[in-house]
Design a protein around this motif. Sequence first.
Motif, PDB file in Angstrom:
ATOM      1  N   PRO B 117      -9.507   8.602  30.577  1.00  0.00           N
ATOM      2  CA  PRO B 117     -10.310   7.997  29.507  1.00  0.00           C
ATOM      3  C   PRO B 117      -9.630   6.779  28.890  1.00  0.00           C
ATOM      4  CG  PRO B 117      -9.591  10.216  28.899  1.00  0.00           C
ATOM      5  CD  PRO B 117      -9.263  10.030  30.331  1.00  0.00           C
ATOM      6  N   ALA B 118      -8.298   6.750  28.915  1.00  0.00           N
ATOM      7  CA  ALA B 118      -7.588   5.627  28.295  1.00  0.00           C
ATOM      8  C   ALA B 118      -7.873   4.309  28.999  1.00  0.00           C
ATOM      9  CB  ALA B 118      -6.084   5.895  28.271  1.00  0.00           C
ATOM     10  N   LEU B 119      -8.448   4.390  30.194  1.00  0.00           N
ATOM     11  CA  LEU B 119      -8.825   3.145  30.873  1.00  0.00           C
ATOM     12  C   LEU B 119      -9.908   2.427  30.098  1.00  0.00           C
ATOM     13  CD1 LEU B 119      -8.932   4.129  34.633  1.00  0.00           C
ATOM     14  CD2 LEU B 119      -7.213   2.807  33.401  1.00  0.00           C
ATOM     15  N   ARG B 120     -10.753   3.202  29.435  1.00  0.00           N
ATOM     16  CA  ARG B 120     -11.850   2.576  28.700  1.00  0.00           C
ATOM     17  C   ARG B 120     -11.599   2.558  27.201  1.00  0.00           C
ATOM     18  NH1 ARG B 120     -17.770   3.850  30.702  1.00  0.00           N
ATOM     19  NH2 ARG B 120     -18.059   2.442  28.957  1.00  0.00           N
ATOM     20  N   ILE B 121     -10.710   3.420  26.730  1.00  0.00           N
ATOM     21  CA  ILE B 121     -10.488   3.518  25.293  1.00  0.00           C
ATOM     22  C   ILE B 121      -9.144   2.889  24.970  1.00  0.00           C
ATOM     23  CG2 ILE B 121     -10.292   5.111  23.360  1.00  0.00           C
ATOM     24  CD1 ILE B 121     -11.888   7.127  25.072  1.00  0.00           C
ATOM     25  N   LYS B 122      -9.148   1.946  24.045  1.00  0.00           N
ATOM     26  CA  LYS B 122      -7.915   1.174  23.830  1.00  0.00           C
ATOM     27  C   LYS B 122      -7.504   1.121  22.369  1.00  0.00           C
ATOM     28  CE  LYS B 122      -8.700  -1.744  27.776  1.00  0.00           C
ATOM     29  NZ  LYS B 122      -9.996  -2.296  28.139  1.00  0.00           N
ATOM     30  N   GLY B 123      -6.279   0.687  22.177  1.00  0.00           N
ATOM     31  CA  GLY B 123      -5.792   0.339  20.845  1.00  0.00           C
ATOM     32  C   GLY B 123      -5.978   1.463  19.838  1.00  0.00           C
ATOM     33  N   LEU B 124      -6.608   1.116  18.719  1.00  0.00           N
ATOM     34  CA  LEU B 124      -6.799   2.071  17.633  1.00  0.00           C
ATOM     35  C   LEU B 124      -7.578   3.292  18.084  1.00  0.00           C
ATOM     36  CD1 LEU B 124      -7.857  -0.407  14.811  1.00  0.00           C
ATOM     37  CD2 LEU B 124      -5.703   0.816  14.985  1.00  0.00           C
ATOM     38  N   TYR B 125      -8.521   3.076  19.008  1.00  0.00           N
ATOM     39  CA  TYR B 125      -9.390   4.178  19.413  1.00  0.00           C
ATOM     40  C   TYR B 125      -8.632   5.166  20.287  1.00  0.00           C
ATOM     41  CZ  TYR B 125     -12.348   0.517  17.714  1.00  0.00           C
ATOM     42  OH  TYR B 125     -12.864  -0.465  16.924  1.00  0.00           O
ATOM     43  N   LEU B 126      -7.729   4.648  21.113  1.00  0.00           N
ATOM     44  CA  LEU B 126      -6.878   5.538  21.902  1.00  0.00           C
ATOM     45  C   LEU B 126      -5.972   6.341  20.969  1.00  0.00           C
ATOM     46  CD1 LEU B 126      -5.990   6.549  24.639  1.00  0.00           C
ATOM     47  CD2 LEU B 126      -4.349   4.684  24.751  1.00  0.00           C
ATOM     48  N   ALA B 127      -5.491   5.673  19.930  1.00  0.00           N
ATOM     49  CA  ALA B 127      -4.675   6.378  18.939  1.00  0.00           C
ATOM     50  C   ALA B 127      -5.474   7.522  18.331  1.00  0.00           C
ATOM     51  CB  ALA B 127      -4.207   5.409  17.851  1.00  0.00           C
ATOM     52  N   LEU B 128      -6.742   7.262  18.053  1.00  0.00           N
ATOM     53  CA  LEU B 128      -7.599   8.300  17.471  1.00  0.00           C
ATOM     54  C   LEU B 128      -7.745   9.488  18.418  1.00  0.00           C
ATOM     55  CD1 LEU B 128      -9.689   9.477  15.521  1.00  0.00           C
ATOM     56  CD2 LEU B 128     -11.393   7.957  16.520  1.00  0.00           C
ATOM     57  N   VAL B 129      -8.033   9.193  19.696  1.00  0.00           N
ATOM     58  CA  VAL B 129      -8.230  10.277  20.663  1.00  0.00           C
ATOM     59  C   VAL B 129      -6.955  11.101  20.799  1.00  0.00           C
ATOM     60  CG1 VAL B 129      -8.620  10.820  23.086  1.00  0.00           C
ATOM     61  CG2 VAL B 129     -10.045   9.118  21.957  1.00  0.00           C
ATOM     62  N   THR B 130      -5.821  10.425  20.908  1.00  0.00           N
ATOM     63  CA  THR B 130      -4.577  11.168  21.084  1.00  0.00           C
ATOM     64  C   THR B 130      -4.209  11.941  19.815  1.00  0.00           C
ATOM     65  OG1 THR B 130      -3.356   9.160  20.531  1.00  0.00           O
ATOM     66  CG2 THR B 130      -3.647   9.653  22.865  1.00  0.00           C
ATOM     67  N   LEU B 131      -4.577  11.375  18.663  1.00  0.00           N
ATOM     68  CA  LEU B 131      -4.372  12.104  17.407  1.00  0.00           C
ATOM     69  C   LEU B 131      -5.170  13.402  17.425  1.00  0.00           C
ATOM     70  CD1 LEU B 131      -3.328  11.742  14.275  1.00  0.00           C
ATOM     71  CD2 LEU B 131      -5.743  11.340  13.881  1.00  0.00           C
ATOM     72  N   VAL B 133      -6.087  15.020  20.101  1.00  0.00           N
ATOM     73  CA  VAL B 133      -5.425  15.914  21.062  1.00  0.00           C
ATOM     74  C   VAL B 133      -4.283  16.656  20.369  1.00  0.00           C
ATOM     75  CG1 VAL B 133      -3.976  16.017  23.126  1.00  0.00           C
ATOM     76  CG2 VAL B 133      -6.021  14.602  23.123  1.00  0.00           C
ATOM     77  N   ALA B 134      -3.484  15.905  19.624  1.00  0.00           N
ATOM     78  CA  ALA B 134      -2.336  16.503  18.947  1.00  0.00           C
ATOM     79  C   ALA B 134      -2.773  17.551  17.935  1.00  0.00           C
ATOM     80  CB  ALA B 134      -1.508  15.419  18.260  1.00  0.00           C
ATOM     81  N   THR B 135      -3.877  17.288  17.248  1.00  0.00           N
ATOM     82  CA  THR B 135      -4.362  18.240  16.256  1.00  0.00           C
ATOM     83  C   THR B 135      -4.936  19.486  16.927  1.00  0.00           C
ATOM     84  OG1 THR B 135      -4.995  16.288  14.991  1.00  0.00           O
ATOM     85  CG2 THR B 135      -5.727  18.395  14.145  1.00  0.00           C
ATOM     86  N   LEU B 136      -5.559  19.252  18.084  1.00  0.00           N
ATOM     87  CA  LEU B 136      -6.216  20.348  18.797  1.00  0.00           C
ATOM     88  C   LEU B 136      -5.215  21.276  19.488  1.00  0.00           C
ATOM     89  CD1 LEU B 136      -9.086  21.319  19.560  1.00  0.00           C
ATOM     90  CD2 LEU B 136      -8.958  19.842  21.574  1.00  0.00           C
ATOM     91  N   PHE B 137      -4.088  20.726  19.911  1.00  0.00           N
ATOM     92  CA  PHE B 137      -3.182  21.467  20.795  1.00  0.00           C
ATOM     93  C   PHE B 137      -2.746  22.838  20.263  1.00  0.00           C
ATOM     94  CE2 PHE B 137       1.052  22.312  22.624  1.00  0.00           C
ATOM     95  CZ  PHE B 137       0.655  22.497  23.933  1.00  0.00           C
TER      96      PHE B 137
END
Lengths: 294, 374, 253
Positions: B117-131, B133-137
């Motif tokens: 997904p990071a191929l299409r999601i960049k910058g701040l938005y990638l930070a959001l997605v990974t954030l 993930v971290a919260t969900l883990f």
Amino acid sequence: MKDFLQILLVGIGDGAVYAMLGLGLVVIYRSTGLLNFAQGEMAMFSTFIVWTMWSLGLPMWLAILGGMAGGFCVGALVHQVAVRPVGDPHEKPLAVVIVTIGLFLGVNGAAQLIWGTLDRSMPPLFGRGQVTVFGVAVAWQKIGAVIVLGVMVLLFYLLFQHTKLGLAMRAVASNSESASLVGIPVPRLLMLGWGLAAAVGTVAGVFIAPNLGLGTNLMQLTLIFGFAAITLGGFDSLVGAVVGGFVVGALSSVMPRYITIFEKMPLAPAFILILAVLLFRPEGLFGKKQVTRV
Amino acid sequence: MSNTVTAGASVHRSPGDWALKVAPWVVLFVILAIVPFQFPSFRVEQFCFWMTLAIAACGLNLLTGYNGQISVGHGALFGIGAYTTGILITEFGVPLFGATVASAVVCFAAGILIGLPALRIKGLYLALVTLAVATLFPLLLEQFSAITGGSGGLQITSPQLYRGEMRERPIRLESPVAGLENDQWKYFVFLGITVVIFILSRNLIKSRVGRSLVAVRDNEVAAESSGIPVSQVKIVTFGLSAAIAGIGGSLFALDQGQLYPSSFTIVLSIYILVAVVVGGAASIIGPAIGAVFYGLFSDVIVQQMPDRIQPARAVILGVLLILLMLLAPGGIVGGFRTLQAKWSARRSSTHSSGLAVTGPSVTGPPAAGPEVTA
Amino acid sequence: MSSAGDGVSSAGDGVSSAGHLLEVKTLGAGYGIVEVLFGVDLVVDQGEVVVVLGANGAGKTTTLRAISGMIAATGQVTFLGESVLGRRPDQLVKRGMAHVPQGRGTVTSLTVEENLRIGAFVRSDEQIESDIEQWFEAFPRLGERRDQLAGSMSGGEQQMLAIARALMSRPKLLLLDEPSLGLAPLVTHEVFDRLREISTSTGTAVLLVEQNANLALDFAARAYVLEAGRIVLSGNAADLQGDAAIQKAYLGV
């Protein structure tokens, strides 16, 4: 069916709160192009201000106004000292992400320093009563959340569409250079936007705290729900935040009930939603298409 | 930054310069070798944890510092590495460091998965997605408590000879070398792995592949048009970065012997990011310095503070991060390089003094770095 | 459009000792480490129309941006007798200097009417509404599209709107950056005709930056020629129009 309706209504009540947090996130995104990862912590902080005033004997409504005022100051201050100096979020995403994470840590730590790590209890704003509609019991607190959200949306609408200040804020959000050239003091308006967003977050916190217990990690999950709401609605759309909030609330309530794999993680549907929207429709339902900068 | 500076230095390379370059490393390794004998056991244990953090930060640095993809979710990858190790050892009887290798492979796959997904999601938005993930883990860990032990924790055990019979016992890293305590042995094993990983990362960055990482970070379109397979580079970087973070997590599991979801919250992700940024994104050694800084701060300095104001540690870290972004976005290493560049510019101020300082940054971090020298 | 000029003070008050509305001395500016301007001097008097000519990259836009505070600059900028270097653009609008940037600079996601209304941000008098109506009378095409988003209009219409919006602040000085850019010749002529009408009726001084020298020299009273960040020539527009060197370099004769 009745069971489903019950759960759906609970979800919509929660969704109203996600929408409130989302409104604040949208106001900040529109004016500064920034995803504020510290939004939840700022809301938690001002909810503690509400709690403090209330436990000192102030009536709840006055305490909430006080908390909103406190939140407004925190938001405005944060913008002045930390966000503004660092620069354009889309040119320096890493620096901006780090700054909001620094704020996240700082505000969270400050709250722990002041109020300790024990959870406080806060009474529901609309009492613990419930009303039965078509055989389905709905808590007044949930109905109250929807009504308060409605009032907030109305106030935002009046501000943005019918006041000079709101018009100026929209101009800044759309094109800050043009706005500056017609005499709008852009930095001051951005500061105002941050203050406003934090004040709105206070209300979200006041609605969540009675459920979860008021602790310093009050908003960490809620923030992700709020982000899911505005991702779905479109990062720059106030209407989108509201619609997105309800959808996320409903999904997060219904899905864990019927799909066992989500049982202990109502956050999972929200996460899947964020991922899916960003992948397939990054502008969300109501947002404007982003122009990619090369 | 470093390229321009070192390029300037290598024009007149002399034996003296070479010695000057090597000497700090010799000193460093001597110190690292003496350390476990100079400190009490609990400190040595802490150093081991710092090293796992440094490894994870090294992985994140490849991704964020050199490739420009922001992840606020490396704590989750660290956690996947830890739990993979724990489960493989306990359930499948895999040898300890065999599990580490397997964890790296699993995390590589997980990284590829997140990288898609990071191929299409960049910058701040990638930070959001990974954030997210971290919260969900940690919630995921509790959801799948059948294999992770949920909030009750996972005790890592292996069959061991005990009083004449084989029994499931908590894992231990026992020193095979006479004269080395267990914790000292663990220290050297971890140190060896850490050093190897940092050296491999350095070689990767200095290679053609490394240059393509940086090219993609600086300008995707330009990289694409000069023949760099941007998508592949980004995905593989994500995988590698995850694998390295997973190795850190695996060592953490071996070190702790038991795992709880509460160790792998968003806070861990933030600390890994802190190590990268404080040390200096887009410098090889930066994450190690950052990890040591974080370790010193939270295990030494904070412990000196009275209990009541210990939450101040978050406040101090938060304020520090913000100040760093405003004043020295290149972190400790970046700040040091700026000073060094200024110093050498002053020394050779007779001609074109500003050249090394103002040249476009080659290895500076994508967003935070270039201002250091500008 | 006479009433839009009601707020403009008569010549003489608030003007610097030398009598100039705007006085720029040794103005230097650039972007990052690239210097663009190397000491530009120019003056604009009350109600005067002045043009700065120059080729692409000569520093015309930079000059305007430095004067209106959009970029950092060195030297001296005196407006209405007060040194204004280092002020933000919004502070200068309050003092009576409006800047229409290159590329029109309307707020594209606001409606036409909202653009005009926001143009009056620094005012709080009673005549804002009537001013808006007068602009709609003056430019019927804007009136027809008052509730349309500014971004949906044609280039010429947006240029008109940008100028009207700037004038809504009732400035004493209008900075105009290449209004002809990207417009069809016919539309350009219309824009300049309107501009002349407005300037004479309201007494607003105009500092214009243009590549289209023929058009600009017809329009302006005085002209400066900018080359590589320096003023190389100045004089009355009519004289410059007759100057052989200018003819050759800028008028394409």
